[in-house]
Design a protein around this motif. Structure first.
Motif, short mmCIF file in Angstrom:
data_model
loop_
_atom_site.label_atom_id
_atom_site.label_comp_id
_atom_site.label_asym_id
_atom_site.label_seq_id
_atom_site.Cartn_x
_atom_site.Cartn_y
_atom_site.Cartn_z
N GLU A 20 29.18 -4.58 50.38
CA GLU A 20 30.19 -3.58 50.72
C GLU A 20 30.14 -3.19 52.74
O GLU A 20 30.85 -2.20 53.22
N VAL B 77 33.87 -5.89 56.09
CA VAL B 77 33.96 -6.21 54.44
C VAL B 77 34.56 -5.32 53.60
O VAL B 77 34.70 -4.44 53.73
N VAL C 294 34.70 -7.02 48.05
CA VAL C 294 33.85 -7.88 47.62
C VAL C 294 33.39 -7.59 45.84
O VAL C 294 32.98 -6.87 45.43
N LEU D 180 29.81 -15.09 44.88
CA LEU D 180 30.53 -14.15 45.79
C LEU D 180 31.67 -14.26 45.98
O LEU D 180 32.24 -15.56 46.89
N LEU E 171 34.30 -12.41 48.90
CA LEU E 171 34.46 -11.91 49.74
C LEU E 171 35.59 -12.00 50.33
O LEU E 171 36.40 -12.69 50.73
#
Lengths: 345, 310
Positions: free
Chosen positions: A267, A272, A275, A286, A288
């Motif tokens: 994070e 980002v 997540v 993951l 994202l």
């Protein structure tokens, strides 16, 4: 049928359960299952309630289906108060729950459906024609004389569906209707729901589910509910449009090592937005959400720095699950915290 | 591979008779009548369980006869086989009739727990427009019918084997019919109260009816006359309709062959019928209130479809 344009209407509905075993003797422990839910569902809409287990979906359906009283607030179905006009509400509704293993096992499919149709006051001629039509529609006509105890879960659920629709209700409550069904049976059930709504445009259906794809496929509008509160309510398209400015990637990586410091988490990588990580046996998945594609190299570098190689990468259009994660901060199948363990990644 | 039950041929549907009743115009217009008939139909399917006739025969015939035989043996040992004494007919008939009392008092609460825990259909039933009390009475009626069959068998058995003095001449038919109607009305009112309260109970709900009918067995004159009890305990018996019903039924069936006891000496048949009438009205008015209160409480607590998996 009532002339009110709203099939379902709730205003600030709260439901508090008293739980036995408070900390001190005589002290009642409480659980807030619904915390001020207000909804308006117009007639003819297929409305979805989306949320994780324990979000309050079933509690709300039970209140609307007259099985449970709200602790405060008002709830109306077809313009009728569910608290005081119970019998009138029951004439207009039906409820089908998923994963039901219930049923009078010693009755045949036909006997069971006949009995429930009779509870609704249907005459024999109507019952006969509707039963034949609906049993053929869901593919259990040849099992009409089979005892319920001998039916598989999928067939039993199909029978329950007919029970729910045979009275031609104004409002149908479907509580996790495809829970526990195999892919084919679930598809049949969804097909039945779509056909019924198409054939009965003035009828209303409230569906609870925690299958995002199911909600996306079926619902005209849906509300995301979590911890007893409605977080948002809109069409699936509008909800997904909220995330148009984001770029969603799904990554499969080698198992991720724990971060060396609280700051050294995914994070914290610039760009980002959110997540979620799901650990599998030999790899981690993951999801994202990035401000733009240009943030991806920094993420991959971060993962590499933590000893995790990339196995696969896929760019995706926003889904309802992404909307849910953005709103709730966790995946639908997780309980609490970022990854269900309370551990930061 | 799943083994399927034999498919029932078309035209042999067991709902045939119920279907004809439900098609009557005045029944179609009444939620309560429909609920009662459907409850009775369902109860009969469950209780009779024709899939296993041997089990049904054992349950309905052999079990009550066996249980009454225990009493006969005990009585014979104590009295040195004096089955011709009027007290024997008193005790024998009291026990035969008490099968019905147990069936009516326990039947409704059993239906509550059966739907909720065994078949798990409470959610389906109580979101449909059935009238709960009528449906439950229907379920209880099926149990009553099974009980009535057992009572008749045990009584006929007693007349043929032990000379219980019931003859065509001894039966007071009008009083018998009145007693049956008033007795069953009052007992079903009490049964409905117990059934309604069962909604509040969890895993112990199935015991409620049996507990109460078991406790009443001692105080209602089924096994021995109330006169044997201490005055305080005798008063307990006098507040229950089963006490008067058993007395009325004995009088109606045995006529002058019945032995009398001081407790009811001052009451003629009309007085007993009147007491049963008052009790019937009182219990049904109470049942209506208790049922409404209990359903409201059950919705408040969220226990209508409670499953404890006991």
């Amino acid at each position: 049928m009532s002339s009110t344009p709203l099939a379902i209407e709730t205003h600030d509905v709260r439901r508090i359960y008293k739980i036995r075993g408070g900390k001190r003797k005589g002290e009642a422990k409480t659980l807030i299952a619904l915390d001020g839910v207000s909804l308006e569902v117009p007639r003819g809409e297929l409305f979805g309630l989306l949320g994780p287990n324990g979000a309050g979906k079933t509690t709300l359906i039970k209140i609307l289906a007259t099985l449970l009283l709200p602790s405060s607030g008002t709830a109306k179905v077809d313009g009728l108060d569910v608290t005081t006009q119970t019998q009138e509400v029951r004439r207009r509704i039906s409820m089908v729950s998923g994963g039901e293993t219930s049923g009078f096992g010693l009755l045949t499919v036909e006997e069971n459906l006949w009995m429930f149709a009779r509870f609704y006051g249907l005459d024999n001629k109507t019952i006969k024609s509707r039963l034949a039509e609906m049993m053929q529609m869901v593919g259990i006509y040849d099992r009409r004389s089979t005892k319920i105890s001998d039916l598989s879960t999928g067939l039993r659920q199909k029978m329950n569906f007919i029970r729910g629709f045979i009275s031609d209700p104004s409002v149908v409550f479907l509580d996790e209707p495809t829970l526990g069904l195999d892919v084919t049976a679930a598809r049949d059930v969804r097909g039945f729901v779509k056909d019924w709504m198409a054939q009965n445009p003035d009828r209303t259906l409230l569906l609870t589910t925690h299958y995002m794809a199911e909600a996306d496929e079926l619902c005209d509008r849906l509300a995301i509910i979590d911890r007893g509160k409605t977080l948002i309510c809109d069409t699936p398209e509008n909800l997904k449009r909220r995330l148009q400015s984001e770029t969603i990637f799904h990554l499969k990586i080698q198992p991720l090592r724990k971060p060396t410091s609280p700051e050294n988490v995914v994070e914290a990588v610039p760009g980002v937005r959110s997540v979620t990580i799901a650990d599998q046996t030999d790899f981690s998945e993951l999801r994202l959400s990035l401000q733009g594609e240009e943030a991806l190299p920094a993420v991959l570098s971060h993962l590499s720095g933590r000893g995790s190689g990339l196995l696969s990468l896929e760019k995706r259009e926003p889904t309802l699950e992404d909307v849910f994660i953005q709103l709730v901060g966790r995946r639908l199948d997780e309980d609490t915290n970022l990854n269900g363990t309370g551990e930061e990644r | 591979m799943t083994t399927l039950s034999p498919v029932r041929p078309e035209g042999e549907r067991p709902m045939g008779f119920a279907d004809r009743l439900l098609s009557l115009p005045f029944v179609q217009r009444s939620d309560a009548l429909r609920s009662f008939i459907l409850g009775a139909w369902l109860g009969w399917q469950i209780e009779s369980n024709w899939a296993d006739p041997l089990l049904f025969a054992v349950y309905s015939f052999a079990r009550p006869i066996a249980s009454v035989m225990i009493l006969v043996v005990m009585y014979s040992v104590i009295t040195d086989g004096a089955t011709q004494q009027p007290i024997f007919a008193y005790i024998y008939l009291g026990n035969a009739l008490y099968i019905i009392v147990g069936g009516v008092l326990g039947g409704i609460s059993w239906a509550v727990i059966d739907d909720r825990e065994h078949y798990r259909t409470a959610k389906q039933l109580y979101t449909s427009p059935l009238v709960g009390y009528a449906y439950l009475c229907g379920r209880g009626a099926a149990r009553l019918l099974i009980g009535a069959i057992s009572t008749i068998i045990v009584t006929v058995f007693g007349v043929l084997l032990f000379g219980i003095p019931i003859t065509i001449g001894s039966i007071d038919l009008p009083f018998l019919i009145a007693s049956i109607m008033l007795g069953l009305t009052s007992l079903s009112g009490l049964g409905l109260i117990i059934g309604a309260i069962s909604f509040q109970l969890g895993r112990n709900a199935w015991q409620a009816g049996e507990l109460i009918s078991g406790a009443l067995y001692l105080f209602t004159g089924a096994l021995f006359p109330l006169d044997i009890l201490p005055p305080v305990l005798r008063e307990i018996g006098l507040i229950f309709p089963a006490t008067y019903w058993l007395e009325a039924m004995r009088r109606a069936l045995l006529g002058t062959n019945m032995i009398g006891f001081p407790t009811f000496a001052a009451l003629d048949n009309t007085a007993i019928a009147f007491i049963l009438l008052i009790m019937s009205v009182g219990l049904w008015v109470s049942a209506a209130f208790v049922y409404r209160w209990s359903m409201r409480q059950a919705r408040e607590k969220g226990v209508i479809d409670l499953e404890t998996n006991y």
